[in-house]
Design a protein around this motif. Sequence first.
Motif, PDB file in Angstrom:
ATOM      1  N   ALA A  33      48.539 -82.257   7.360  1.00  0.00           N
ATOM      2  CA  ALA A  33      48.375 -80.833   7.083  1.00  0.00           C
ATOM      3  C   ALA A  33      47.049 -80.332   7.641  1.00  0.00           C
ATOM      4  N   GLY A  35      45.014 -76.400   8.259  1.00  0.00           N
ATOM      5  CA  GLY A  35      45.183 -74.983   7.984  1.00  0.00           C
ATOM      6  C   GLY A  35      43.875 -74.266   7.797  1.00  0.00           C
ATOM      7  N   LEU A  47      43.544 -70.837  -0.060  1.00  0.00           N
ATOM      8  CA  LEU A  47      44.254 -71.338   1.108  1.00  0.00           C
ATOM      9  C   LEU A  47      45.077 -70.203   1.689  1.00  0.00           C
ATOM     10  N   SER A  50      48.786 -72.877   6.261  1.00  0.00           N
ATOM     11  CA  SER A  50      48.733 -74.286   6.642  1.00  0.00           C
ATOM     12  C   SER A  50      50.011 -74.647   7.376  1.00  0.00           C
ATOM     13  N   THR A  56      55.328 -74.250   7.989  1.00  0.00           N
ATOM     14  CA  THR A  56      54.178 -73.399   7.720  1.00  0.00           C
ATOM     15  C   THR A  56      54.248 -72.826   6.308  1.00  0.00           C
ATOM     16  N   CYS A  94      38.398 -74.024   8.302  1.00  0.00           N
ATOM     17  CA  CYS A  94      39.497 -74.881   8.718  1.00  0.00           C
ATOM     18  C   CYS A  94      39.520 -76.088   7.785  1.00  0.00           C
ATOM     19  N   THR A  95      40.709 -76.524   7.439  1.00  0.00           N
ATOM     20  CA  THR A  95      40.819 -77.646   6.513  1.00  0.00           C
ATOM     21  C   THR A  95      41.917 -78.600   6.961  1.00  0.00           C
ATOM     22  N   TYR A  96      41.667 -79.866   6.709  1.00  0.00           N
ATOM     23  CA  TYR A  96      42.601 -80.920   7.102  1.00  0.00           C
ATOM     24  C   TYR A  96      42.824 -81.848   5.921  1.00  0.00           C
TER      25      TYR A  96
END
Length: 114
Positions: A33, A35, A47, A50, A56, A94-96
């Motif tokens: 993931a 997003g 959030l 993502s 999505t 941004c996040t993973y």
Amino acid sequence: QVQLVESGGGLDQAGGSLRLSCTASGTILDSDAIGWARQVPGKQRELVASVAGGITNYADSMKGRCIITRDNTKNTVYLQMNSLKREDTAVYYCTYYGTSGSAWGQGTQVTVSS
């Protein structure tokens, strides 16, 4: 370990559009993931969108106004935001989350003026 670098924030007028980019270094799988989240001072991080395995998800606040896309050949994810509102003003991160752990980018400021 995954590292994320964002770009594309800035100042725009209400009704305008911005595209944010996030490039990841490290091993990223399509099923992982990745997003975007945003945060306004004094409020919890939200959030926004993502994507994982081609699926999505969008926050209700942004549905119909943004599109998240992913280019696995470039390890890059994009957030196209349209019809911007003043309340979209925030720092966007941004996040993973996936097989290589989790990570956050340093954030990019988006400011929408009336």
